[in-house]
Design a protein around this motif. Structure first.
Motif, PDB file in Angstrom:
ATOM      1  N   ASP A 136     -15.365  30.067  10.292  1.00  0.00           N
ATOM      2  CA  ASP A 136     -14.458  29.786   9.178  1.00  0.00           C
ATOM      3  C   ASP A 136     -15.212  29.992   7.865  1.00  0.00           C
ATOM      4  O   ASP A 136     -16.189  29.283   7.587  1.00  0.00           O
ATOM      5  CB  ASP A 136     -13.967  28.334   9.273  1.00  0.00           C
ATOM      6  N   PRO A 137     -14.791  30.950   7.042  1.00  0.00           N
ATOM      7  CA  PRO A 137     -15.519  31.208   5.784  1.00  0.00           C
ATOM      8  C   PRO A 137     -15.541  30.003   4.846  1.00  0.00           C
ATOM      9  O   PRO A 137     -16.447  29.867   4.036  1.00  0.00           O
ATOM     10  CB  PRO A 137     -14.751  32.381   5.167  1.00  0.00           C
ATOM     11  N   LYS A 138     -14.571  29.114   4.949  1.00  0.00           N
ATOM     12  CA  LYS A 138     -14.519  27.972   4.033  1.00  0.00           C
ATOM     13  C   LYS A 138     -15.615  26.950   4.320  1.00  0.00           C
ATOM     14  O   LYS A 138     -16.058  26.227   3.434  1.00  0.00           O
ATOM     15  CB  LYS A 138     -13.143  27.297   4.116  1.00  0.00           C
ATOM     16  N   THR A 139     -16.061  26.862   5.583  1.00  0.00           N
ATOM     17  CA  THR A 139     -17.042  25.837   5.952  1.00  0.00           C
ATOM     18  C   THR A 139     -18.341  26.421   6.511  1.00  0.00           C
ATOM     19  O   THR A 139     -19.241  25.660   6.882  1.00  0.00           O
ATOM     20  CB  THR A 139     -16.435  24.898   7.008  1.00  0.00           C
ATOM     21  N   ALA A 140     -18.438  27.752   6.563  1.00  0.00           N
ATOM     22  CA  ALA A 140     -19.559  28.396   7.270  1.00  0.00           C
ATOM     23  C   ALA A 140     -20.920  27.956   6.742  1.00  0.00           C
ATOM     24  O   ALA A 140     -21.848  27.729   7.522  1.00  0.00           O
ATOM     25  CB  ALA A 140     -19.420  29.906   7.198  1.00  0.00           C
ATOM     26  N   LEU A 141     -21.069  27.833   5.418  1.00  0.00           N
ATOM     27  CA  LEU A 141     -22.370  27.455   4.849  1.00  0.00           C
ATOM     28  C   LEU A 141     -22.305  26.109   4.134  1.00  0.00           C
ATOM     29  O   LEU A 141     -23.116  25.831   3.249  1.00  0.00           O
ATOM     30  CB  LEU A 141     -22.849  28.548   3.881  1.00  0.00           C
ATOM     31  N   ALA A 142     -21.343  25.288   4.545  1.00  0.00           N
ATOM     32  CA  ALA A 142     -21.175  23.999   3.868  1.00  0.00           C
ATOM     33  C   ALA A 142     -22.260  22.998   4.247  1.00  0.00           C
ATOM     34  O   ALA A 142     -22.621  22.133   3.448  1.00  0.00           O
ATOM     35  CB  ALA A 142     -19.792  23.427   4.193  1.00  0.00           C
ATOM     36  N   GLN A 143     -22.788  23.100   5.463  1.00  0.00           N
ATOM     37  CA  GLN A 143     -23.776  22.137   5.932  1.00  0.00           C
ATOM     38  C   GLN A 143     -25.179  22.729   5.916  1.00  0.00           C
ATOM     39  O   GLN A 143     -25.354  23.916   6.186  1.00  0.00           O
ATOM     40  CB  GLN A 143     -23.437  21.691   7.361  1.00  0.00           C
ATOM     41  N   PRO A 144     -26.199  21.914   5.610  1.00  0.00           N
ATOM     42  CA  PRO A 144     -27.583  22.408   5.685  1.00  0.00           C
ATOM     43  C   PRO A 144     -27.903  22.856   7.116  1.00  0.00           C
ATOM     44  O   PRO A 144     -27.351  22.348   8.085  1.00  0.00           O
ATOM     45  CB  PRO A 144     -28.416  21.180   5.298  1.00  0.00           C
ATOM     46  N   GLY A 145     -28.806  23.812   7.224  1.00  0.00           N
ATOM     47  CA  GLY A 145     -29.211  24.292   8.542  1.00  0.00           C
ATOM     48  C   GLY A 145     -28.221  25.239   9.178  1.00  0.00           C
ATOM     49  O   GLY A 145     -28.250  25.445  10.390  1.00  0.00           O
ATOM     50  N   SER A 146     -27.321  25.824   8.372  1.00  0.00           N
ATOM     51  CA  SER A 146     -26.342  26.780   8.900  1.00  0.00           C
ATOM     52  C   SER A 146     -26.806  28.198   8.606  1.00  0.00           C
ATOM     53  O   SER A 146     -27.493  28.462   7.613  1.00  0.00           O
ATOM     54  CB  SER A 146     -24.970  26.546   8.261  1.00  0.00           C
ATOM     55  N   VAL A 147     -26.396  29.129   9.461  1.00  0.00           N
ATOM     56  CA  VAL A 147     -26.696  30.539   9.225  1.00  0.00           C
ATOM     57  C   VAL A 147     -25.489  31.370   9.643  1.00  0.00           C
ATOM     58  O   VAL A 147     -24.836  31.091  10.656  1.00  0.00           O
ATOM     59  CB  VAL A 147     -27.957  30.990   9.997  1.00  0.00           C
ATOM     60  N   VAL A 148     -25.169  32.368   8.824  1.00  0.00           N
ATOM     61  CA  VAL A 148     -24.111  33.331   9.130  1.00  0.00           C
ATOM     62  C   VAL A 148     -24.776  34.684   9.363  1.00  0.00           C
ATOM     63  O   VAL A 148     -25.555  35.153   8.521  1.00  0.00           O
ATOM     64  CB  VAL A 148     -23.084  33.419   7.984  1.00  0.00           C
ATOM     65  N   LEU A 149     -24.483  35.300  10.497  1.00  0.00           N
ATOM     66  CA  LEU A 149     -25.102  36.570  10.878  1.00  0.00           C
ATOM     67  C   LEU A 149     -24.124  37.718  10.715  1.00  0.00           C
ATOM     68  O   LEU A 149     -22.898  37.532  10.830  1.00  0.00           O
ATOM     69  CB  LEU A 149     -25.562  36.524  12.342  1.00  0.00           C
ATOM     70  N   THR A 150     -24.642  38.895  10.467  1.00  0.00           N
ATOM     71  CA  THR A 150     -23.816  40.090  10.560  1.00  0.00           C
ATOM     72  C   THR A 150     -23.638  40.438  12.032  1.00  0.00           C
ATOM     73  O   THR A 150     -24.381  39.959  12.898  1.00  0.00           O
ATOM     74  CB  THR A 150     -24.456  41.278   9.826  1.00  0.00           C
ATOM     75  N   HIS A 151     -22.659  41.278  12.315  1.00  0.00           N
ATOM     76  CA  HIS A 151     -22.381  41.660  13.709  1.00  0.00           C
ATOM     77  C   HIS A 151     -23.605  42.302  14.359  1.00  0.00           C
ATOM     78  O   HIS A 151     -23.939  42.000  15.517  1.00  0.00           O
ATOM     79  CB  HIS A 151     -21.197  42.637  13.726  1.00  0.00           C
ATOM     80  N   LYS A 152     -24.286  43.148  13.615  1.00  0.00           N
ATOM     81  CA  LYS A 152     -25.472  43.826  14.144  1.00  0.00           C
ATOM     82  C   LYS A 152     -26.567  42.822  14.497  1.00  0.00           C
ATOM     83  O   LYS A 152     -27.189  42.905  15.565  1.00  0.00           O
ATOM     84  CB  LYS A 152     -25.987  44.830  13.112  1.00  0.00           C
ATOM     85  N   ALA A 153     -26.816  41.849  13.619  1.00  0.00           N
ATOM     86  CA  ALA A 153     -27.840  40.832  13.886  1.00  0.00           C
ATOM     87  C   ALA A 153     -27.435  39.945  15.058  1.00  0.00           C
ATOM     88  O   ALA A 153     -28.265  39.581  15.899  1.00  0.00           O
ATOM     89  CB  ALA A 153     -28.072  39.987  12.635  1.00  0.00           C
ATOM     90  N   ALA A 154     -26.148  39.596  15.140  1.00  0.00           N
ATOM     91  CA  ALA A 154     -25.678  38.746  16.236  1.00  0.00           C
ATOM     92  C   ALA A 154     -25.858  39.446  17.579  1.00  0.00           C
ATOM     93  O   ALA A 154     -26.248  38.817  18.575  1.00  0.00           O
ATOM     94  CB  ALA A 154     -24.209  38.380  16.013  1.00  0.00           C
ATOM     95  N   GLN A 155     -25.573  40.743  17.614  1.00  0.00           N
ATOM     96  CA  GLN A 155     -25.761  41.495  18.861  1.00  0.00           C
ATOM     97  C   GLN A 155     -27.228  41.558  19.249  1.00  0.00           C
ATOM     98  O   GLN A 155     -27.576  41.490  20.431  1.00  0.00           O
ATOM     99  CB  GLN A 155     -25.196  42.906  18.705  1.00  0.00           C
ATOM    100  N   LYS A 156     -28.103  41.659  18.272  1.00  0.00           N
ATOM    101  CA  LYS A 156     -29.537  41.714  18.550  1.00  0.00           C
ATOM    102  C   LYS A 156     -30.001  40.424  19.227  1.00  0.00           C
ATOM    103  O   LYS A 156     -30.771  40.450  20.186  1.00  0.00           O
ATOM    104  CB  LYS A 156     -30.316  41.942  17.249  1.00  0.00           C
ATOM    105  N   PHE A 157     -29.504  39.292  18.727  1.00  0.00           N
ATOM    106  CA  PHE A 157     -29.954  38.000  19.256  1.00  0.00           C
ATOM    107  C   PHE A 157     -29.207  37.579  20.524  1.00  0.00           C
ATOM    108  O   PHE A 157     -29.802  37.013  21.439  1.00  0.00           O
ATOM    109  CB  PHE A 157     -29.789  36.905  18.193  1.00  0.00           C
ATOM    110  N   PHE A 158     -27.890  37.814  20.558  1.00  0.00           N
ATOM    111  CA  PHE A 158     -27.072  37.223  21.623  1.00  0.00           C
ATOM    112  C   PHE A 158     -26.378  38.244  22.521  1.00  0.00           C
ATOM    113  O   PHE A 158     -25.693  37.847  23.468  1.00  0.00           O
ATOM    114  CB  PHE A 158     -26.010  36.294  20.993  1.00  0.00           C
ATOM    115  N   GLY A 159     -26.531  39.534  22.213  1.00  0.00           N
ATOM    116  CA  GLY A 159     -25.883  40.539  23.047  1.00  0.00           C
ATOM    117  C   GLY A 159     -24.373  40.395  22.996  1.00  0.00           C
ATOM    118  O   GLY A 159     -23.774  40.234  21.932  1.00  0.00           O
ATOM    119  N   SER A 160     -23.741  40.413  24.158  1.00  0.00           N
ATOM    120  CA  SER A 160     -22.281  40.312  24.219  1.00  0.00           C
ATOM    121  C   SER A 160     -21.792  38.863  24.216  1.00  0.00           C
ATOM    122  O   SER A 160     -20.596  38.600  24.195  1.00  0.00           O
ATOM    123  CB  SER A 160     -21.765  41.021  25.475  1.00  0.00           C
ATOM    124  N   ARG A 161     -22.720  37.889  24.242  1.00  0.00           N
ATOM    125  CA  ARG A 161     -22.323  36.482  24.238  1.00  0.00           C
ATOM    126  C   ARG A 161     -21.782  36.073  22.867  1.00  0.00           C
ATOM    127  O   ARG A 161     -22.098  36.683  21.855  1.00  0.00           O
ATOM    128  CB  ARG A 161     -23.518  35.592  24.582  1.00  0.00           C
TER     129      ARG A 161
END
Length: 797
Positions: A136-161
């Protein structure tokens, strides 16, 4: 009526296949190049316009004026934009980006380095319209310790998960929870990232730091807002918050608002790598000229064939056809040719688009061709090229007097003069592009081969990415130097190819102590020797003198010049600014200048050499390893092995210094390739027209050639005779093209602090090459005509 025009136009195309082929080929090349260049231009103009509120978003940039220089930075102080939002209600929103650079993340057993990491305010997705795949873009970075990844970065770390809700760990055992996944940031963005971290305590602690310029600030203003209103408030902000820090140093800070959509093409601040509106104008002009050259080919060949169609025009007029209808007929023919060329061009654009993307560095998709705006551009090209190319032939051919034509007393001298003028224009344009291309590559070669002040060859760099591993640097260094293929090992605070940032030092001047900004760099005892840098006065840092880490500095020649020192050795340098009145704490340490190093380039040659102060530091974040030119792969493998043994929890990633240096020129390399390709095609179009014109000219003079050969003319004399007129036309283009090319390149070279000389040999060589191309183009038809048996050409006489 239109159907009749089309039928006649089609018959004429089929009747003279050679003429039609040359025209359609020339128009196809021109239209294809025009479409490809327009795709490039529209992509450049589209940067950052995909954001919903693009017209209301502005970036704030800083202008720092010192007594002897002006710095223009895209960064600002952390509190600035937040303060503007608090103090001025018309500021609707804001966001700040805090650069983290390159970070290593862990996810289970996986470890990856990721570039372009930023911490951002939670308002980032209210300001910018990035598309979310998860979260949710409204709350994505509202809390400390949050990170939003691009699709390419997410695939690098988590694959298809699913990445949402997963955790990532950094080297310092900090955990971040993935609260969102975005579509990759579009390539047509001036600002890109791979991950955004929520702004935490570190960022909030900077909300009162008005002395550091390192973050990127954006704000949202009301629609159609007069930006001068906000800019008029900036002096008040300076006086209230910034002046108390910088006024006593003689430093003035001003701010500027940049519209988001203008940043890519109009902003050229220090450290930026943007486009340039000048290149957009240049490539637009090239597209126009290529279409113009193709149109000139049509006009030339149409008027050259006027004698063939004179009787047709005469008969039509005798049968009652008016001039307007004749003009419509000839315009229909030119538009039909352009439509056929456009159809062929669209096929070629589809085929050539992947190649064009590789040459230009773009990622233009096929769907761009189907956009209504692009289809409208295609239609405009048909109308423009069809009417431009057909206009003069239509006026000229429809003006024939039927009585003169049918009597056989028709002549086309007026058309001949116009054709010659067009040939001169064609080759003038071609010569301008040839000279410009030559000088562009001359400048690029100059920058690649310019003396940098250090030896960048075979230097491998590794970034520690953290403070703790640096403590074992000496262990790593000793193990590496045991390999005979490794010549030197040193460390510095930044890679030599990209030294940025400035710090306030208090320096002894000829009139007393002055607070001034200089580039700082921490280096160890072996750095200057490893990089092949030369001490021109004084000495290097020495392990035998432990106090060098506390009270000694080395400066470059630019500092000596800036300060006006006759004897720099022994000058005092206070490592920081003077304490402000009432400020607590010990004063900064004082050092002395012990050496002067020869000026070296701290960044690419787009940036001038800046005054620099080198500090002696034993543990620095970037390792520089000088290796032998032989056995490079084995040496790199050995370095990797030693690294993994000493730092098993850290990835081994390296870069070669010369590759970093080359990458700085990639944008201009790509533009140079585009310009070279289209310059060659421009000459090809001109040669096609010249070849067709030479063919018709020799056909018209075939009987003259036959008579000359009967009277004893040699083949060589006939070739010279036929080539002479075209040679004159090309020679006439030289005095037109040379001044235009010289002025254009002179202005372009002013953008570079270090530039090549233009040189007269470039113009001489380009003119001779153009002349040679002209001769090679017409010589085939000339020799063919000269070798023709005169009996064949005179048998009807």
């Amino acid at each position: 009526m239109l159907l009749n025009y089309l039928k006649i136009a089609w018959r004429n195309l089929r009747k003279d296949k050679f003429y039609s082929l040359i025209n359609i080929l020339g128009l196809t090349i021109g239209v294809t190049c025009g479409l490809l260049l327009l795709l490039y231009v529209t992509d450049e103009l589209s940067f950052d316009r995909y954001h919903t509120n693009a017209s209301q978003i502005y970036r704030i940039v800083s202008h720092i004026t010192e007594p002897d220089k002006v710095n223009r930075w895209s960064s600002t102080q952390p509190p600035l934009v937040k303060t503007l939002k608090q103090d001025y209600p018309f500021v609707k929103n804001y966001v700040r980006f805090f650069p983290y650079g390159r970070m290593m993340f862990r996810q289970g057993e996986k470890r990856f380095y990721e570039d372009d990491i930023y911490a951002a305010d939670s308002t980032v997705f209210d300001v910018f319209s990035y598309k979310f795949i998860e979260g949710d873009p409204k709350t994505a970075l509202a809390q400390p310790g949050s990170v939003v990844l691009t699709h390419k970065a997410a695939q690098k770390f988590f694959g298809s998960r699913t990445a949402l809700g997963q955790s990532l760990q950094t080297n310092d055992t900090t955990f971040y929870k993935v609260t969102g996944v975005l579509e990759d940031v579009p390539k047509n963005s001036h600002f890109t990232f791979n991950a955004l971290i929520s702004a935490g305590q570190n960022e909030r602690s900077q909300d009162t730091n008005w002395g550091a310029f390192y973050i990127y600030s954006y704000l949202v203003l009301p629609e159609h807002f007069d930006t001068k209103i906000l800019e008029s408030k900036f002096p008040q902000v300076y006086d209230k918050y910034v002046g108390p820090i910088f006024k006593r140093m003689g430093i003035k800070v001003t701010y500027e608002l940049q519209p988001l959509a203008n940043i890519h093409l109009y902003s050229n601040l220090e450290g930026e790598s943007n486009g340039n509106i000048g290149y957009v104008y240049t490539f637009s002009a090239v597209a126009f000229f290529m279409l113009l050259l193709a149109s000139i080919n049509y006009m030339n060949l149409a008027t050259a064939r006027s004698a063939r169609r004179a009787k047709e025009v005469g008969l039509r007029k005798v049968m009652g056809s008016v001039r307007g209808r004749l003009m419509a007929q000839f315009l229909t023919e030119s538009v039909l040719m352009t439509v056929l060329a456009l159809a062929a061009s669209l096929i070629l654009v589809v085929v050539l688009l992947p190649f064009f993307n590789s040459v230009s560095g773009k990622e233009i998709q096929f769907r761009e061709l189907l956009r209504p705006e692009f289809l409208l551009i295609g239609l405009t090209i048909v109308v423009f090229t069809g009417f431009i190319s057909g206009s003069y032939p239509a006026f000229y051919l429809s003006s024939f007097e039927p009585a003169a034509v049918l009597k056989g007393s028709f002549n086309a001298k007026g058309g001949s003069f116009f054709r010659k003028t067009l040939v001169v224009v064609q080759f003038a344009i071609s010569l301008i592009m040839l000279i410009c291309t030559w000088i562009v590559y001359k400048q690029l070669n100059f920058m690649r081969n310019h003396d940098l002040g250090y030896d960048q060859e075979q230097v491998l760099t590794i970034d520690y990415q953290g403070r703790q591993p640096r403590e074992q640097f000496n262990t790593l260094k000793n193990s590496l130097l045991a390999n005979p293929n490794i010549r030197q090992v040193a460390s510095a605070s930044a890679p030599t190819s990209n030294i940025g940032g400035r710090v306030i030092f208090t320096v002894e001047s000829n009139t007393g102590l002055k607070e001034m900004g200089f580039k700082p760099m921490g280096i160890d005892y072996d750095y200057l020797r490893t990089m092949g840098m030369k001490i021109v006065r004084g000495r290097d840092f020495s392990e035998k003198i432990p106090a060098d880490t506390l009270n000694s500095v080395i400066i470059n020649q630019a500092v000596v010049e800036r300060m006006g020192w006759k004897e720099p050795l022994g000058k005092k340098v206070i490592l920081g600014s003077q304490p402000q009145p009432g400020q607590q704490g010990p004063p900064p340490p004082t050092a002395q200048v012990i050496g002067v190093v020869k000026d070296f380039h701290q960044q690419s040659l787009y940036n001038p050499i800046e005054p620099m102060i080198l500090l002696c530091r034993r543990a620095n974040p970037v390792i520089h390893i000088k290796i032998q030119a032989q056995n490079v792969e084995k040496t790199v493998a050995f370095i990797g092995q030693q690294w993994r043994e000493l730092y098993p929890d850290r990835l081994f990633e390296y870069r070669f210094l010369d590759q970093d240096f080359e990458s700085a020129y990639q944008a201009d390399e790509l533009r140079g390739r585009i310009f070279t390709t289209f310059s060659a095609l421009t000459i090809l179009i001109a040669c096609l027209g010249l070849f067709g014109l030479a063919t018709f000219t020799t056909e018209q003079r075939v009987k003259e050639i036959g008579v000359r050969k009967v009277l004893g003319a040699s083949v060589s004399s006939v070739v010279v005779l036929l080539s002479r007129d075209f040679t004159k036309l090309v020679l006439f283009s030289f005095p037109i093209a040379v001044p235009v090319a010289w002025y254009s390149m002179y202005k372009w070279l002013q953008n570079f602090p270090y530039k090549t000389d233009i040189g007269i040999w470039v113009f001489i060589a380009a003119c001779l090459l153009t002349l040679l191309i002209c001769w090679l183009t017409v010589i085939y038809q000339s020799v063919k005509a000269a070798l023709t048996n005169p009996v064949k050409s005179l048998r009807s006489e």
